[in-house]
Design a protein around this motif. Structure first.
Motif, PDB file in Angstrom:
ATOM      1  N   ILE A   1      46.547  43.652  47.340  1.00 20.13           N
ATOM      2  CA  ILE A   1      45.972  42.361  46.936  1.00 20.13           C
ATOM      3  C   ILE A   1      45.796  41.468  48.154  1.00 20.13           C
ATOM      4  N   VAL A   2      46.824  41.399  49.000  1.00 21.60           N
ATOM      5  CA  VAL A   2      46.748  40.562  50.206  1.00 21.60           C
ATOM      6  C   VAL A   2      45.648  41.072  51.133  1.00 21.60           C
ATOM      7  N   ARG A   3      45.558  42.382  51.314  1.00 20.57           N
ATOM      8  CA  ARG A   3      44.531  42.968  52.187  1.00 20.57           C
ATOM      9  C   ARG A   3      43.128  42.609  51.688  1.00 20.57           C
ATOM     10  N   GLU A   4      42.890  42.763  50.391  1.00 26.28           N
ATOM     11  CA  GLU A   4      41.568  42.460  49.832  1.00 26.28           C
ATOM     12  C   GLU A   4      41.272  40.964  49.883  1.00 26.28           C
ATOM     13  N   TYR A   5      42.281  40.151  49.619  1.00 30.51           N
ATOM     14  CA  TYR A   5      42.093  38.704  49.645  1.00 30.51           C
ATOM     15  C   TYR A   5      41.802  38.236  51.069  1.00 30.51           C
ATOM     16  N   PHE A   6      42.489  38.820  52.052  1.00 26.15           N
ATOM     17  CA  PHE A   6      42.233  38.481  53.442  1.00 26.15           C
ATOM     18  C   PHE A   6      40.821  38.930  53.844  1.00 26.15           C
ATOM     19  N   GLY A   7      40.403  40.104  53.365  1.00 29.34           N
ATOM     20  CA  GLY A   7      39.043  40.579  53.614  1.00 29.34           C
ATOM     21  C   GLY A   7      38.012  39.645  53.005  1.00 29.34           C
ATOM     22  N   PHE A   8      38.310  39.132  51.824  1.00 30.90           N
ATOM     23  CA  PHE A   8      37.457  38.149  51.146  1.00 30.90           C
ATOM     24  C   PHE A   8      37.365  36.888  51.994  1.00 30.90           C
ATOM     25  N   LEU A   9      38.480  36.443  52.527  1.00 31.31           N
ATOM     26  CA  LEU A   9      38.512  35.268  53.394  1.00 31.31           C
ATOM     27  C   LEU A   9      37.671  35.504  54.645  1.00 31.31           C
ATOM     28  N   ARG A  10      37.831  36.658  55.285  1.00 33.39           N
ATOM     29  CA  ARG A  10      37.051  36.984  56.489  1.00 33.39           C
ATOM     30  C   ARG A  10      35.559  36.972  56.194  1.00 33.39           C
ATOM     31  N   GLU A  11      35.188  37.541  55.050  1.00 30.90           N
ATOM     32  CA  GLU A  11      33.778  37.579  54.644  1.00 30.90           C
ATOM     33  C   GLU A  11      33.218  36.160  54.508  1.00 30.90           C
ATOM     34  N   LEU A  12      33.995  35.268  53.924  1.00 31.37           N
ATOM     35  CA  LEU A  12      33.557  33.882  53.766  1.00 31.37           C
ATOM     36  C   LEU A  12      33.439  33.186  55.119  1.00 31.37           C
ATOM     37  N   ILE A  13      34.410  33.419  55.990  1.00 28.09           N
ATOM     38  CA  ILE A  13      34.400  32.788  57.311  1.00 28.09           C
ATOM     39  C   ILE A  13      33.210  33.271  58.130  1.00 28.09           C
ATOM     40  N   ASP A  14      32.911  34.561  58.030  1.00 30.86           N
ATOM     41  CA  ASP A  14      31.857  35.150  58.836  1.00 30.86           C
ATOM     42  C   ASP A  14      30.454  34.916  58.289  1.00 30.86           C
ATOM     43  N   ASN A  15      30.328  34.346  57.090  1.00 27.74           N
ATOM     44  CA  ASN A  15      29.023  34.095  56.489  1.00 27.74           C
ATOM     45  C   ASN A  15      28.402  32.858  57.131  1.00 27.74           C
ATOM     46  N   PRO A  16      27.327  33.020  57.924  1.00 31.02           N
ATOM     47  CA  PRO A  16      26.725  31.873  58.607  1.00 31.02           C
ATOM     48  C   PRO A  16      26.161  30.832  57.650  1.00 31.02           C
TER      49      PRO A  16
ATOM     50  N   VAL B   1      46.856  45.249  35.864  1.00 32.24           N
ATOM     51  CA  VAL B   1      47.307  46.502  35.266  1.00 32.24           C
ATOM     52  C   VAL B   1      47.052  46.524  33.762  1.00 32.24           C
ATOM     53  N   ASP B   2      47.201  45.370  33.107  1.00 31.63           N
ATOM     54  CA  ASP B   2      46.985  45.305  31.655  1.00 31.63           C
ATOM     55  C   ASP B   2      45.511  45.192  31.280  1.00 31.63           C
ATOM     56  N   GLY B   3      44.616  45.228  32.279  1.00 24.51           N
ATOM     57  CA  GLY B   3      43.176  45.168  32.017  1.00 24.51           C
ATOM     58  C   GLY B   3      42.582  43.770  32.109  1.00 24.51           C
ATOM     59  N   THR B   4      43.430  42.755  32.252  1.00 28.28           N
ATOM     60  CA  THR B   4      42.947  41.384  32.397  1.00 28.28           C
ATOM     61  C   THR B   4      42.145  41.268  33.685  1.00 28.28           C
ATOM     62  N   VAL B   5      40.972  40.675  33.589  1.00 31.06           N
ATOM     63  CA  VAL B   5      40.130  40.469  34.766  1.00 31.06           C
ATOM     64  C   VAL B   5      40.235  39.010  35.178  1.00 31.06           C
ATOM     65  N   ILE B   6      40.581  38.783  36.427  1.00 30.54           N
ATOM     66  CA  ILE B   6      40.596  37.419  36.952  1.00 30.54           C
ATOM     67  C   ILE B   6      39.765  37.376  38.230  1.00 30.54           C
ATOM     68  N   ASN B   7      39.103  36.271  38.425  1.00 24.64           N
ATOM     69  CA  ASN B   7      38.258  36.067  39.601  1.00 24.64           C
ATOM     70  C   ASN B   7      38.924  35.042  40.496  1.00 24.64           C
ATOM     71  N   LEU B   8      39.391  35.508  41.655  1.00 26.84           N
ATOM     72  CA  LEU B   8      40.087  34.627  42.580  1.00 26.84           C
ATOM     73  C   LEU B   8      39.088  33.752  43.325  1.00 26.84           C
ATOM     74  N   LYS B   9      39.410  32.477  43.418  1.00 22.41           N
ATOM     75  CA  LYS B   9      38.577  31.531  44.148  1.00 22.41           C
ATOM     76  C   LYS B   9      38.844  31.663  45.645  1.00 22.41           C
ATOM     77  N   ARG B  10      38.047  30.954  46.422  1.00 22.93           N
ATOM     78  CA  ARG B  10      38.282  30.884  47.862  1.00 22.93           C
ATOM     79  C   ARG B  10      39.706  30.416  48.109  1.00 22.93           C
ATOM     80  N   PRO B  11      40.329  30.941  49.129  1.00 20.64           N
ATOM     81  CA  PRO B  11      41.702  30.510  49.424  1.00 20.64           C
ATOM     82  C   PRO B  11      41.766  29.028  49.777  1.00 20.64           C
ATOM     83  N   THR B  12      42.813  28.385  49.313  1.00 20.80           N
ATOM     84  CA  THR B  12      43.065  27.005  49.715  1.00 20.80           C
ATOM     85  C   THR B  12      43.662  27.023  51.118  1.00 20.80           C
ATOM     86  N   LYS B  13      43.738  25.868  51.731  1.00 20.57           N
ATOM     87  CA  LYS B  13      44.341  25.791  53.061  1.00 20.57           C
ATOM     88  C   LYS B  13      45.792  26.268  53.002  1.00 20.57           C
ATOM     89  N   ALA B  14      46.495  25.920  51.932  1.00 22.50           N
ATOM     90  CA  ALA B  14      47.902  26.343  51.790  1.00 22.50           C
ATOM     91  C   ALA B  14      48.015  27.865  51.749  1.00 22.50           C
TER      92      ALA B  14
END
Length: 120
Positions: free
Chosen positions: A86-101, A24-37
């Protein structure tokens, strides 16, 4: 005529993929791949049909390339709709990584469980 199956190794797949979040404050952060936790937290929330995503969002936002630390109070103050997005997009990011052959050999932690559909 000789017909050989062609294999391709896409080296660009080994570059760390991230999910860009603009705070919201304009800070840009790049989330890494989710950890197992984090994967396990997402799965637990799905299985219990939880609607409070504070802990997941806090863990995800703090797992970033820049090393930016987001305190739990900041996450608690976010509207539920924002946390859910945020959770929806992060989960979508996870799915994209899992589905990438190209990433199968570098599978995301918790891949086996993440492929299962916990919804009944």
């Amino acid at each position: 005529m000789y017909n050989e199956k062609i294999k391709t190794l896409d080296l660009s797949a080994f570059i760390e993929k991230t999910l860009e979040i603009i705070m919201v404050d304009g800070t840009v952060i790049n989330l890494k791949r989710p950890t197992k936790a984090i994967v396990l937290m997402i799965q637990a929330a799905q299985e219990s049909e939880a609607t409070d995503y504070t802990q997941i969002v806090h863990a995800a936002l703090n797992h970033n390339v820049e090393g930016v630390k987001i305190d739990i109070d900041t996450v608690k103050q976010m509207p539920d709709l924002m946390k859910a997005a945020i959770v929806r997009e992060y989960f979508g990011f996870l799915r994209e990584l899992i589905d990438n052959p190209n990433l199968q050999s570098r599978a995301c932690p918790g891949k086996e469980k993440a492929r299962k559909s916990p919804r009944k």
